[in-house]
Motif scaffolding. Structure first.
Motif, PDB file in Angstrom:
ATOM      1  N   VAL A  55       4.214 -34.452   6.806  1.00  0.00           N
ATOM      2  CA  VAL A  55       4.838 -34.018   8.075  1.00  0.00           C
ATOM      3  C   VAL A  55       6.347 -34.217   8.018  1.00  0.00           C
ATOM      4  CG1 VAL A  55       5.016 -34.522  10.541  1.00  0.00           C
ATOM      5  CG2 VAL A  55       2.765 -34.434   9.441  1.00  0.00           C
ATOM      6  N   ILE A  56       6.761 -35.390   7.487  1.00  0.00           N
ATOM      7  CA  ILE A  56       8.201 -35.672   7.373  1.00  0.00           C
ATOM      8  C   ILE A  56       8.867 -34.652   6.452  1.00  0.00           C
ATOM      9  CG2 ILE A  56       9.885 -37.333   6.478  1.00  0.00           C
ATOM     10  CD1 ILE A  56       8.010 -39.554   7.420  1.00  0.00           C
ATOM     11  N   LEU A  57       8.176 -34.340   5.339  1.00  0.00           N
ATOM     12  CA  LEU A  57       8.732 -33.381   4.375  1.00  0.00           C
ATOM     13  C   LEU A  57       8.899 -32.005   5.012  1.00  0.00           C
ATOM     14  CD1 LEU A  57       9.590 -32.996   1.404  1.00  0.00           C
ATOM     15  CD2 LEU A  57       7.239 -32.299   0.910  1.00  0.00           C
ATOM     16  N   ILE A  58       7.891 -31.591   5.797  1.00  0.00           N
ATOM     17  CA  ILE A  58       7.914 -30.263   6.408  1.00  0.00           C
ATOM     18  C   ILE A  58       8.976 -30.182   7.502  1.00  0.00           C
ATOM     19  CG2 ILE A  58       6.599 -28.631   7.821  1.00  0.00           C
ATOM     20  CD1 ILE A  58       4.092 -29.574   6.299  1.00  0.00           C
ATOM     21  N   PHE A  59       9.060 -31.238   8.294  1.00  0.00           N
ATOM     22  CA  PHE A  59       9.936 -31.170   9.466  1.00  0.00           C
ATOM     23  C   PHE A  59      11.300 -31.842   9.260  1.00  0.00           C
ATOM     24  CE2 PHE A  59       5.712 -30.562  11.315  1.00  0.00           C
ATOM     25  CZ  PHE A  59       5.947 -29.457  12.116  1.00  0.00           C
ATOM     26  N   ALA A  60      11.552 -32.371   8.047  1.00  0.00           N
ATOM     27  CA  ALA A  60      12.837 -33.032   7.794  1.00  0.00           C
ATOM     28  C   ALA A  60      14.033 -32.124   8.088  1.00  0.00           C
ATOM     29  CB  ALA A  60      12.893 -33.546   6.354  1.00  0.00           C
ATOM     30  N   PRO A  61      14.030 -30.853   7.615  1.00  0.00           N
ATOM     31  CA  PRO A  61      15.171 -29.981   7.947  1.00  0.00           C
ATOM     32  C   PRO A  61      15.352 -29.808   9.444  1.00  0.00           C
ATOM     33  CG  PRO A  61      13.858 -29.034   6.176  1.00  0.00           C
ATOM     34  CD  PRO A  61      13.068 -30.183   6.715  1.00  0.00           C
ATOM     35  N   LEU A  62      14.236 -29.719  10.173  1.00  0.00           N
ATOM     36  CA  LEU A  62      14.314 -29.576  11.636  1.00  0.00           C
ATOM     37  C   LEU A  62      14.925 -30.826  12.246  1.00  0.00           C
ATOM     38  CD1 LEU A  62      13.692 -28.091  14.270  1.00  0.00           C
ATOM     39  CD2 LEU A  62      11.391 -29.106  14.196  1.00  0.00           C
ATOM     40  N   PHE A  63      14.462 -32.013  11.785  1.00  0.00           N
ATOM     41  CA  PHE A  63      15.015 -33.265  12.302  1.00  0.00           C
ATOM     42  C   PHE A  63      16.514 -33.338  12.029  1.00  0.00           C
ATOM     43  CE2 PHE A  63      10.625 -35.363  11.549  1.00  0.00           C
ATOM     44  CZ  PHE A  63      10.194 -34.895  12.790  1.00  0.00           C
ATOM     45  N   ARG A  64      16.906 -32.937  10.816  1.00  0.00           N
ATOM     46  CA  ARG A  64      18.330 -32.970  10.481  1.00  0.00           C
ATOM     47  C   ARG A  64      19.130 -32.054  11.395  1.00  0.00           C
ATOM     48  NH1 ARG A  64      16.539 -32.851   5.021  1.00  0.00           N
ATOM     49  NH2 ARG A  64      17.116 -30.657   4.837  1.00  0.00           N
ATOM     50  N   ARG A  65      18.599 -30.857  11.647  1.00  0.00           N
ATOM     51  CA  ARG A  65      19.313 -29.910  12.515  1.00  0.00           C
ATOM     52  C   ARG A  65      19.423 -30.447  13.932  1.00  0.00           C
ATOM     53  NH1 ARG A  65      16.587 -25.909   9.413  1.00  0.00           N
ATOM     54  NH2 ARG A  65      14.895 -25.769  10.945  1.00  0.00           N
ATOM     55  N   VAL A  66      18.346 -31.063  14.419  1.00  0.00           N
ATOM     56  CA  VAL A  66      18.360 -31.618  15.780  1.00  0.00           C
ATOM     57  C   VAL A  66      19.372 -32.754  15.886  1.00  0.00           C
ATOM     58  CG1 VAL A  66      17.021 -32.901  17.480  1.00  0.00           C
ATOM     59  CG2 VAL A  66      16.005 -30.928  16.337  1.00  0.00           C
ATOM     60  N   ILE A  67      19.350 -33.652  14.886  1.00  0.00           N
ATOM     61  CA  ILE A  67      20.297 -34.772  14.895  1.00  0.00           C
ATOM     62  C   ILE A  67      21.728 -34.257  14.787  1.00  0.00           C
ATOM     63  CG2 ILE A  67      21.089 -36.787  13.600  1.00  0.00           C
ATOM     64  CD1 ILE A  67      18.142 -37.230  12.795  1.00  0.00           C
ATOM     65  N   GLY A  68      21.953 -33.321  13.849  1.00  0.00           N
ATOM     66  CA  GLY A  68      23.291 -32.764  13.681  1.00  0.00           C
ATOM     67  C   GLY A  68      23.786 -32.069  14.937  1.00  0.00           C
ATOM     68  N   ALA A  69      22.928 -31.258  15.549  1.00  0.00           N
ATOM     69  CA  ALA A  69      23.308 -30.528  16.764  1.00  0.00           C
ATOM     70  C   ALA A  69      23.609 -31.485  17.910  1.00  0.00           C
ATOM     71  CB  ALA A  69      22.202 -29.556  17.153  1.00  0.00           C
ATOM     72  N   SER A  70      22.838 -32.558  18.007  1.00  0.00           N
ATOM     73  CA  SER A  70      23.052 -33.539  19.083  1.00  0.00           C
ATOM     74  C   SER A  70      24.383 -34.250  18.909  1.00  0.00           C
ATOM     75  CB  SER A  70      21.907 -34.561  19.097  1.00  0.00           C
ATOM     76  OG  SER A  70      20.664 -33.928  19.299  1.00  0.00           O
ATOM     77  N   LEU A  71      24.667 -34.665  17.674  1.00  0.00           N
ATOM     78  CA  LEU A  71      25.943 -35.331  17.408  1.00  0.00           C
ATOM     79  C   LEU A  71      27.113 -34.370  17.618  1.00  0.00           C
ATOM     80  CD1 LEU A  71      24.993 -37.351  14.197  1.00  0.00           C
ATOM     81  CD2 LEU A  71      25.420 -38.282  16.476  1.00  0.00           C
ATOM     82  N   ALA A  72      26.935 -33.119  17.199  1.00  0.00           N
ATOM     83  CA  ALA A  72      27.991 -32.117  17.369  1.00  0.00           C
ATOM     84  C   ALA A  72      28.283 -31.892  18.850  1.00  0.00           C
ATOM     85  CB  ALA A  72      27.580 -30.806  16.705  1.00  0.00           C
ATOM     86  N   TRP A  73      27.233 -31.782  19.653  1.00  0.00           N
ATOM     87  CA  TRP A  73      27.416 -31.589  21.114  1.00  0.00           C
ATOM     88  C   TRP A  73      28.190 -32.758  21.694  1.00  0.00           C
ATOM     89  CZ3 TRP A  73      25.780 -34.694  25.152  1.00  0.00           C
ATOM     90  CH2 TRP A  73      25.951 -34.159  26.431  1.00  0.00           C
ATOM     91  N   TRP A  74      27.829 -33.982  21.280  1.00  0.00           N
ATOM     92  CA  TRP A  74      28.502 -35.173  21.805  1.00  0.00           C
ATOM     93  C   TRP A  74      29.975 -35.193  21.398  1.00  0.00           C
ATOM     94  CZ3 TRP A  74      30.580 -39.547  19.275  1.00  0.00           C
ATOM     95  CH2 TRP A  74      30.924 -40.606  20.126  1.00  0.00           C
ATOM     96  N   LEU A  75      30.262 -34.833  20.141  1.00  0.00           N
ATOM     97  CA  LEU A  75      31.646 -34.833  19.672  1.00  0.00           C
ATOM     98  C   LEU A  75      32.485 -33.795  20.394  1.00  0.00           C
ATOM     99  CD1 LEU A  75      31.080 -35.246  15.813  1.00  0.00           C
ATOM    100  CD2 LEU A  75      32.207 -36.895  17.325  1.00  0.00           C
ATOM    101  N   ARG A  76      31.924 -32.611  20.599  1.00  0.00           N
ATOM    102  CA  ARG A  76      32.662 -31.568  21.327  1.00  0.00           C
ATOM    103  C   ARG A  76      32.966 -32.026  22.751  1.00  0.00           C
ATOM    104  NH1 ARG A  76      33.053 -26.717  18.752  1.00  0.00           N
ATOM    105  NH2 ARG A  76      31.578 -26.256  17.060  1.00  0.00           N
ATOM    106  N   LYS A  77      31.972 -32.590  23.399  1.00  0.00           N
ATOM    107  CA  LYS A  77      32.154 -33.058  24.780  1.00  0.00           C
ATOM    108  C   LYS A  77      33.196 -34.164  24.835  1.00  0.00           C
ATOM    109  CE  LYS A  77      29.440 -34.608  28.777  1.00  0.00           C
ATOM    110  NZ  LYS A  77      29.878 -33.488  29.628  1.00  0.00           N
ATOM    111  N   LYS A  78      33.139 -35.055  23.845  1.00  0.00           N
ATOM    112  CA  LYS A  78      34.065 -36.187  23.781  1.00  0.00           C
ATOM    113  C   LYS A  78      35.508 -35.739  23.564  1.00  0.00           C
ATOM    114  CE  LYS A  78      34.709 -40.482  21.121  1.00  0.00           C
ATOM    115  NZ  LYS A  78      35.857 -40.284  20.274  1.00  0.00           N
ATOM    116  N   THR A  79      35.707 -34.650  22.795  1.00  0.00           N
ATOM    117  CA  THR A  79      37.064 -34.252  22.412  1.00  0.00           C
ATOM    118  C   THR A  79      37.605 -33.057  23.202  1.00  0.00           C
ATOM    119  OG1 THR A  79      36.229 -32.805  20.632  1.00  0.00           O
ATOM    120  CG2 THR A  79      36.684 -35.098  20.071  1.00  0.00           C
ATOM    121  N   ASP A  80      36.831 -32.540  24.122  1.00  0.00           N
ATOM    122  CA  ASP A  80      37.293 -31.389  24.911  1.00  0.00           C
ATOM    123  C   ASP A  80      38.588 -31.697  25.659  1.00  0.00           C
ATOM    124  OD1 ASP A  80      35.527 -29.480  24.166  1.00  0.00           O
ATOM    125  OD2 ASP A  80      34.168 -29.714  25.877  1.00  0.00           O
TER     126      ASP A  80
END
Length: 512
Positions: free
Chosen positions: A20-45
């Motif tokens: 399951v981890i192997l199959i969904f690892a790319p999805l988890f990475r995208r979710v984590i990356g997108a969440s951090l990106a949203w936070w950084l954009r909001k923080k630096t706006d």
């Protein structure tokens, strides 16, 4: 009953978890990356809005840029260059790139992420003018100061330096994005892992890497093996033997794989020479997408026009040339001053007509105690070789003093193995010197090449070959003709040529 539940439910779930981890690892990475990106954009706006307001206010004070181009693109270009005030060749590339960007896209905003806390914007731009004669439009350039630059210093990582500094560059890149998220992200110092973090967080932001030299190269890997063709070259030559050497080789190979993966993620890759491009293609090429843009050579800008004005090359100036072999280089181990001293001693021992009255002049900066000790050891070697009266050291020479030697010297020398480009060699050519350089890297592949089917200098590897090169250079029947070809060769590396190539690559990012 409990054991039955365990065997029917818990055990299968436990077995499936890795899958399951192997199959969904790319999805988890995208979710984590997108969440951090949203936070950084909001923080630096807020900072983004503030910077835009400052630029608008400064434009009113200075007036709009007086450039021919009137392109409407007005995005923010983030230049990742933590040592922007260092004043070296890498910094010349940065400032020439920003000038070319300003001229092509006058409404673009250039942000430099730097760790130079001790200087403000006005002082940095003043030094750019004084050091490089590059004039920038102040309103559309701003600096954001990183607090994490110490993480990339070699002194921070006395062990596993390559991996440590790469981790440090990720920390610095996070610091940069915490200050401002740009519209285009460009690394101009060689921190490939910063590009990797950008792609992880902001897949849609176009990225570019200007590579002065690979953090690790195939030559470095091969040099560990004493039996290889490059086994006797470089500061790590022959160290891949024994248990320690085997571990070092494994560590370097693993690092090279990870370095290749993160570097390959850059949308646009520029290298400073054919040599660098060859190594980057070997390392990053296999991991780049099939549709990726081709890796391009963008030669660094050299002060060719200034040298053409300052140093005369004519039949008349030939009378001012002396039998001086000039080596301009920092006193660092890789510059291989020992090889040049040994070669010069061998040349003098030939007692040929060319060797009569010949002199070797070593010009270079001394950065610290290590360099000072190195110079002391070189002076001892000069005494041991009995050439004290024929060798001069000029430490931390001023630009006017360097110009004087470029006018007086006949031959320019470079002893570094696999020099990535060789700005100093281009300066030799622009000043009309006949070059005798190491038969490797940028000096061999890009700079000291034939012009109109005739040589502009000579290549060498061993002390004997260098001595022979000195003999040939000082025995030419018509040195003036070779000087003219050398100067013609140098025109390929002007600031104008750099700007054309830079803009061609930048346009790909702007259109992304």
């Amino acid at each position: 009953m409990l054991s039955a539940f365990f065997s029917l439910v818990v055990v299968p779930v436990a077995c499936l978890t890795p899958l399951v981890i192997l199959i969904f690892a790319p999805l988890f990475r995208r979710v984590i990356g997108a969440s951090l990106a949203w936070w950084l954009r909001k923080k630096t706006d807020g900072r983004r809005s503030h910077i835009l307001e400052l630029i608008e206010a400064e434009e009113k004070k200075f007036g709009p840029a007086d450039f021919d181009q009137k392109d409407d693109w007005d995005g923010i270009v983030g230049f990742f260059h933590p040592f922007c005030n260092a004043g070296g060749g890498g910094e010349r590339v940065l400032w020439a790139a920003i000038r070319a960007t300003q001229q092509r896209w006058p409404r673009a905003k250039c942000i430099v992420y730097t760790g130079d806390h001790d200087v403000n914007k006005e002082a940095i731009l003043a030094r750019v003018e004084n050091r490089f004669n590059i004039h920038l439009h102040p309103p559309t350039i701003n600096f954001l100061y990183l607090s994490t630059r110490h993480w990339v210093l070699a002194s921070t990582w006395p062990r596993f330096t390559l991996a440590g500094q790469s981790l440090g560059s990720i920390i610095m890149a996070w610091d940069a994005f915490s200050l401002l998220v740009p519209d285009i992200f460009i690394d101009t110092m060689g921190y490939a892992f910063a590009i990797g973090l950008s792609k992880f967080l902001f897949p849609q932001i176009p990225t570019a890497a200007y590579v002065h030299y690979p953090t690790i190269s195939t030559d470095m890997l091969e040099s560990l093996d004493p039996s290889s063709n490059v086994g006797a070259q470089g500061v790590n030559a022959g160290q891949g033997v024994g248990l320690r050497g085997t571990l070092k080789k494994s560590y370097w190979k693993l690092f090279a794989k990870i370095y290749s993966l993160v570097g390959a993620s850059a949308d646009v890759v520029m290298t400073n020479s054919t040599w660098t491009m060859g190594h980057i293609e070997k390392l990053w090429g296999p991991f780049r997408k099939a549709a990726s843009l081709p890796i391009a050579v963008v030669y660094p800008p050299v002060a060719v026009r200034e040298l053409e004005q300052e140093v005369e090359v004519s039949r008349e100036s030939e009378k001012l040339r002396e039998k001086v072999l000039l080596y301009i280089a920092q006193f660092r181990p890789e510059k291989n001053h020992q090889l040049i001293l040994q070669s010069f001693a061998e040349f003098l021992k030939s007692e040929s007509k060319a060797a009569e009255g010949a002199k070797l002049v070593l010009v270079g900066s001394v950065r610290d105690d290590h360099d000072a000790k190195r110079v002391y050891k070189l002076r001892l070697l000069v005494n041991e070789l009995h050439i004290k009266d024929k060798v001069e050291f000029h430490l931390d020479a001023s630009w006017p003093e360097i110009l004087q030697w470029l006018r007086r010297a006949s031959v320019g020398v470079n002893g570094m193995w696999s020099e990535h480009f060789g700005i100093g060699v281009v300066e030799y050519q622009a000043a009309g010197l006949i070059s005798v350089v190491h038969d490797s890297g940028g000096p061999k592949l890009d700079i000291v090449v034939e012009v109109d089917g005739e040589p502009t200098g000579f290549h060498a590897t061993t002390s004997t070959e260098f001595a022979q090169g000195f003999e040939k250079a000082l025995s030419l029947s018509d040195p003036y003709a070779v000087r003219l070809r050398a100067r013609k060769s140098a025109t390929r590396f002007t600031e104008e040529e750099f700007a054309k190539r830079w803009i061609a690559q930048m346009e790909k990012l702007v259109k992304s």
